[in-house]
Design a protein around this motif. Structure first.
Motif, PDB file in Angstrom:
ATOM      1  N   TRP A   1       0.701  -1.668  -0.376  1.00  0.00           N
ATOM      2  CA  TRP A   1      -0.068  -0.592   0.413  1.00  0.00           C
ATOM      3  C   TRP A   1       0.423   1.303   0.387  1.00  0.00           C
ATOM      4  O   TRP A   1       0.164   2.316  -0.741  1.00  0.00           O
ATOM      5  CB  TRP A   1      -1.236  -0.363   1.284  1.00  0.00           C
ATOM      6  N   ILE A   2       2.059   1.176   0.715  1.00  0.00           N
ATOM      7  CA  ILE A   2       2.952   2.888   0.362  1.00  0.00           C
ATOM      8  C   ILE A   2       3.201   2.515  -0.821  1.00  0.00           C
ATOM      9  O   ILE A   2       3.038   3.669  -1.503  1.00  0.00           O
ATOM     10  CB  ILE A   2       4.136   2.234   1.742  1.00  0.00           C
TER      11      ILE A   2
ATOM     12  N   LEU B   1      11.099  12.916  -6.785  1.00  0.00           N
ATOM     13  CA  LEU B   1       9.889  12.628  -4.883  1.00  0.00           C
ATOM     14  C   LEU B   1       9.449  11.333  -4.837  1.00  0.00           C
ATOM     15  O   LEU B   1       9.634  10.603  -4.059  1.00  0.00           O
ATOM     16  CB  LEU B   1       8.769  13.692  -4.765  1.00  0.00           C
ATOM     17  N   GLY B   2       9.357  11.041  -5.565  1.00  0.00           N
ATOM     18  CA  GLY B   2       8.449   9.101  -5.938  1.00  0.00           C
ATOM     19  C   GLY B   2       9.324   8.841  -5.881  1.00  0.00           C
ATOM     20  O   GLY B   2       9.386   7.370  -5.503  1.00  0.00           O
ATOM     21  N   ALA B   3      10.730   8.643  -6.989  1.00  0.00           N
ATOM     22  CA  ALA B   3      11.517   7.999  -6.623  1.00  0.00           C
ATOM     23  C   ALA B   3      12.627   8.038  -5.137  1.00  0.00           C
ATOM     24  O   ALA B   3      12.786   6.432  -4.794  1.00  0.00           O
ATOM     25  CB  ALA B   3      12.684   8.540  -7.964  1.00  0.00           C
ATOM     26  N   MET B   4      12.617   8.888  -4.872  1.00  0.00           N
ATOM     27  CA  MET B   4      12.936   8.901  -3.346  1.00  0.00           C
ATOM     28  C   MET B   4      12.421   8.436  -2.613  1.00  0.00           C
ATOM     29  O   MET B   4      13.280   7.782  -1.442  1.00  0.00           O
ATOM     30  CB  MET B   4      13.901  10.714  -3.215  1.00  0.00           C
ATOM     31  N   LEU B   5      11.232   8.039  -2.469  1.00  0.00           N
ATOM     32  CA  LEU B   5      10.367   7.669  -1.716  1.00  0.00           C
ATOM     33  C   LEU B   5      10.660   6.234  -1.533  1.00  0.00           C
ATOM     34  O   LEU B   5      10.113   5.020  -0.966  1.00  0.00           O
ATOM     35  CB  LEU B   5       8.763   8.365  -1.392  1.00  0.00           C
ATOM     36  N   MET B   6      10.280   5.799  -3.014  1.00  0.00           N
ATOM     37  CA  MET B   6      10.999   3.859  -3.110  1.00  0.00           C
ATOM     38  C   MET B   6      11.417   4.046  -2.745  1.00  0.00           C
ATOM     39  O   MET B   6      12.098   2.982  -1.994  1.00  0.00           O
ATOM     40  CB  MET B   6      10.516   3.784  -4.573  1.00  0.00           C
ATOM     41  N   LEU B   7      13.033   4.943  -2.671  1.00  0.00           N
ATOM     42  CA  LEU B   7      14.032   4.392  -2.598  1.00  0.00           C
ATOM     43  C   LEU B   7      14.411   4.020  -1.147  1.00  0.00           C
ATOM     44  O   LEU B   7      15.497   3.306  -0.196  1.00  0.00           O
ATOM     45  CB  LEU B   7      15.002   5.182  -2.923  1.00  0.00           C
TER      46      LEU B   7
ATOM     47  N   VAL C   1      11.867   3.859   1.181  1.00  0.00           N
ATOM     48  CA  VAL C   1      10.884   3.220   1.867  1.00  0.00           C
ATOM     49  C   VAL C   1      10.919   1.288   1.306  1.00  0.00           C
ATOM     50  O   VAL C   1      11.062   0.800   1.784  1.00  0.00           O
ATOM     51  CB  VAL C   1       9.501   3.779   2.080  1.00  0.00           C
ATOM     52  N   ILE C   2      10.955   1.250  -0.623  1.00  0.00           N
ATOM     53  CA  ILE C   2      10.661   0.261  -0.850  1.00  0.00           C
ATOM     54  C   ILE C   2      11.834  -0.632  -0.804  1.00  0.00           C
ATOM     55  O   ILE C   2      12.400  -1.926  -0.462  1.00  0.00           O
ATOM     56  CB  ILE C   2       9.186   1.195  -1.904  1.00  0.00           C
TER      57      ILE C   2
ATOM     58  N   VAL D   1       8.981   3.203 -11.520  1.00  0.00           N
ATOM     59  CA  VAL D   1       8.567   1.593 -12.108  1.00  0.00           C
ATOM     60  C   VAL D   1       9.265   0.889 -11.027  1.00  0.00           C
ATOM     61  O   VAL D   1       8.579  -0.588 -10.928  1.00  0.00           O
ATOM     62  CB  VAL D   1       8.523   1.645 -13.244  1.00  0.00           C
ATOM     63  N   CYS D   2      10.276   0.150 -10.878  1.00  0.00           N
ATOM     64  CA  CYS D   2      11.026  -0.398  -9.953  1.00  0.00           C
ATOM     65  C   CYS D   2       9.941  -0.546  -8.298  1.00  0.00           C
ATOM     66  O   CYS D   2      10.033  -2.306  -8.637  1.00  0.00           O
ATOM     67  CB  CYS D   2      11.907  -0.240 -10.207  1.00  0.00           C
ATOM     68  N   GLY D   3      10.162   0.461  -8.196  1.00  0.00           N
ATOM     69  CA  GLY D   3       9.452   0.411  -6.494  1.00  0.00           C
ATOM     70  C   GLY D   3       7.905  -0.565  -6.860  1.00  0.00           C
ATOM     71  O   GLY D   3       7.656  -0.938  -5.993  1.00  0.00           O
ATOM     72  N   ALA D   4       7.191  -0.007  -7.557  1.00  0.00           N
ATOM     73  CA  ALA D   4       5.883  -0.472  -8.055  1.00  0.00           C
ATOM     74  C   ALA D   4       6.269  -1.863  -8.300  1.00  0.00           C
ATOM     75  O   ALA D   4       5.270  -2.177  -7.993  1.00  0.00           O
ATOM     76  CB  ALA D   4       4.943   0.284  -8.797  1.00  0.00           C
TER      77      ALA D   4
END
Length: 506
Positions: free
Chosen positions: A13-14, A39-45, A47-48, A361-364
C-alpha cells in the motif's frame, strides 16, 4: 508468519500510494514533472526498494516475484531464506521470462556482482538515458549552425509563399527531423521559424504549429530514437533501430501522406495571401541562416555516421547508448565548440525525469503493484490475439493522452512484458509477441497527440505560442489533437490486423 503478511501488505500500500500519487502530481502540473518524479523515486528508494546493503541476492524484479508469490517481503530474514531455497527455480523462471520478452536468451547477472551495484545502477535504465544524452549533444551542436532554420526557410521558398504548400512542406520536414531527433528539440528548432514565416505571410500561426506538433509525434514513431516511448519499449523488448525502421517507418509514411492530404483538403480554401506577402517570403535568404559552415560539415558527417551506427547496432551487438555517445564524443572532438557550453545545453531535467520514472516503476514492481495490474490483463487469457492487441492499443492510447505517453510507457512496458511471458499465445510466438510491442509503440506515440499533456512536444509548442501572444487552451488543443489521434489510431489498428493475418497466421 502473520506479522510478515501484514508487513507485505503495508509495503504494497505504501508503494501503491507513492506510485499513484506521483503520477497524479505529474498530471496536475502543480509541480514540475521532474521534481514530482524525483520525489516519488526518492520515496521508493527510502521506503520500498533495497539497496546494496540489503544482501538481496537476486535483482529486485526477480526477488520481488518470488517473494510476492509467497506473501513474504524479500528483505526480511524469512524472505531471504525462501529465496535461497528456491534460487534455482527463480533463476530458471527469470531466464524464461527475459527470453520471451527479448526473443533471445538473456544473461542473468551474477548475484554477487549485482549486490555490488550502486542503488541507481540497479533501478535506472541508463541505455535510454545515455542514448537521449548523446543525441541531445549532437542536435544542439547542429542547431548552432543554423541548419534547421535553413530547412524551414527553404521549405517556405519552395512552396513559393503559398500557405497550404508551405504548411505541407514544414509538416513533412518536421516529421522527417523528428524521426532522427528528439521531438521537443525538433519543435524548438522549427517553431520559431514557422512564426517568422507566418508573420511574413500574414496568416495565423496556430494551425501551422499544431500541424507540426502532430507531425513530430507521428514522425517520431518511425524509429527507435524518434520518440522517447520507443526507446523504452526497444530497451525492454530487445528491438533495435533497424527493427523499428523496417516495421513502423513504411506505415508512418502512409499515415503522413494521408495526414497531408487531410490538411490540404481542410486548409487549402481557408488560407489566402497577397502577391506582396508571397514576394516577402521569396526575398528571404536561407543561406544567411547558416552561421557556421565548418561545424555544419563536420557535425553533418558525424550525424550520418551515427545514424548508420543505429542501423547496424543490432548486428554488431552494440546498445543504442554506445552509438549515441560515440557520435556525441566524436562531434565534441572534431567540431569547434565550447565543451562546457555544449554540456550545459543538455536537457538535464528530461534525463532526470527518465531516471526517476525508472526507479518509480521498479518500486511499483517490488511492492507487487505491477503484479496486481498484470492480473487485470489476465482476464484476456483465451481471447484471440488480434483482439488482445487492439484492446491494449486503444486503452494505452487513451492512457497516454491522459498521463503523458512517456510516463505511461515507463509503467506499461513492465506489465506487458509480464503478460507476454505468462500468455502462451504470445510467449510461444515471436511474431505475435512483436505484434503486441508494435501495437503498444503505435498507441503511445500516436495517442500522445490527443491532448495538451499527452506528449512533451505539445507543451513546448503551446509554450512557444503563448510567449508570442497566441493562446492555446486545453480544449483548443483537443480540437486539433483528438481527430488526428482517432484517425491515426484507426489506421494503426488496420495495420496491426493486416500484420496479424499476414505474419501470425501464415
Amino acid at each position: 508468519m502473520r506479522h510478515i503478511m501484514e508487513y507485505s501488505t503495508l509495503i504494497f500500500w505504501i508503494g501503491t500510494v507513492v506510485f499513484v500519487g506521483t503520477y497524479v502530481l505529474i498530471a496536475s502540473e502543480k509541480v514540475h514533472k521532474t521534481v514530482a518524479a524525483l520525489l516519488g523515486a526518492m520515496l521508493m528508494l527510502l521506503v520500498i526498494l533495497p539497496g546494496p546493503g540489503h544482501s538481496s541476492a537476486e535483482p529486485a524484479p526477480a526477488a520481488e516475484s518470488v517473494a510476492a508469490e509467497n506473501g513474504i517481503p524479500a528483505e526480511t530474514d524469512a524472505g531471504r531464506a525462501l529465496l535461497q531455497e528456491e534460487r534455482a527455480d527463480a533463476l530458471a523462471q527469470t531466464e524464461q521470462a527475459m527470453s520471451a520478452v527479448t526473443g533471445r536468451k538473456a544473461m542473468v547477472r551474477n548475484a554477487e556482482l549485482y549486490d555490488k551495484l550502486d542503488t541507481f545502477s540497479r533501478y535506472s535504465n541508463f541505455d535510454v538515458v545515455f542514448t537521449l544524452a548523446g543525441m541531445m549533444l549532437l542536435v544542439n551542436l547542429l542547431s548552432g549552425t543554423g541548419l534547421f532554420q535553413y530547412v524551414a526557410i527553404r521549405c517556405a521558398k519552395v512552396a513559393r509563399g503559398l500557405p497550404i504548400r508551405t504548411m505541407i512542406l514544414l509538416v513533412l520536414a518536421t516529421a522527417f527531423l523528428s524521426a532522427f531527433l528528439d521531438n521537443v528539440t525538433t519543435i524548438l528548432l522549427v517553431a520559431p521559424v514557422t512564426l517568422l514565416v507566418c508573420n511574413e505571410l500574414g496568416v495565423p500561426p496556430i494551425p501551422f504549429l499544431m500541424a507540426e506538433t502532430m507531425a513530430s509525434n507521428i514522425g517520431g514513431t518511425a524509429t527507435l530514437i524518434g520518440d522517447p516511448p520507443n526507446l523504452i519499449i526497444g530497451s525492454i523488448a530487445g528491438l533495435n533501430f533497424a527493427d523499428f525502421l523496417i516495421n513502423l517507418a513504411p506505415f508512418i509514411i502512409v499515415v503522413m501522406a494521408i495526414y497531408c492530404i487531410c490538411l490540404w483538403v481542410y486548409y487549402s480554401k481557408r488560407m489566402h495571401v497577397t502577391v506582396e506577402k508571397r514576394a516577402l517570403i521569396m526575398e528571404l535568404d536561407e543561406r544567411a541562416a547558416i552561421t557556421d559552415w565548418s561545424n555544419l560539415r563536420r557535425g553533418g558527417i558525424v550525424m550520418v555516421l551515427t545514424i548508420f551506427g543505429f542501423l547496424v547496432h543490432g548486428a554488431l551487438g552494440l546498445q543504442p547508448c554506445v552509438v549515441a555517445m560515440a557520435g556525441a564524443t566524436l562531434a565534441l572532438l572534431i567540431c569547434k565548440v565550447d565543451v562546457d557550453h555544449a554540456l550545459e545545453k543538455i536537457e538535464w531535467s528530461t534525463l532526470f525525469f527518465f531516471m526517476a520514472l525508472f526507479i518509480l516503476v521498479c518500486g511499483a514492481e517490488y511492492c507487487g503493484l505491477m503484479e496486481k495490474i498484470g492480473g487485470l490483463m489476465s482476464l484476456m487469457d483465451g481471447w484471440p490475439v488480434p483482439v488482445v492487441v487492439l484492446v491494449i492499443m486503444w486503452v494505452s492510447a487513451l492512457a497516454a493522452a491522459v498521463m503523458n505517453n512517456v510516463s505511461f510507457t515507463a509503467a506499461m512496458v513492465t506489465v506487458v512484458a509480464a503478460f507476454i511471458s505468462s500468455t502462451p499465445a504470445f510467449n510461444h510466438s515471436m511474431e505475435c509477441r512483436n505484434l503486441l510491442w508494435w501495437g503498444l509503440a503505435l498507441a503511445v506515440c500516436l495517442g500522445g497527440n490527443a491532448s495538451l499533456v499527452g506528449a512533451a512536444a505539445n507543451l513546448v509548442t503551446v509554450g512557444i505560442a503563448e510567449k508570442n501572444g497566441h493562446q492555446v487552451g486545453f480544449m483548443d488543443f483537443l480540437k486539433y489533437g483528438v481527430p488526428v489521434t482517432l484517425g491515426s489510431m484507426v489506421l494503426a489498428s488496420a495495420y496491426i490486423l493486416a500484420r496479424y493475418y499476414v505474419t501470425c497466421t501464415a
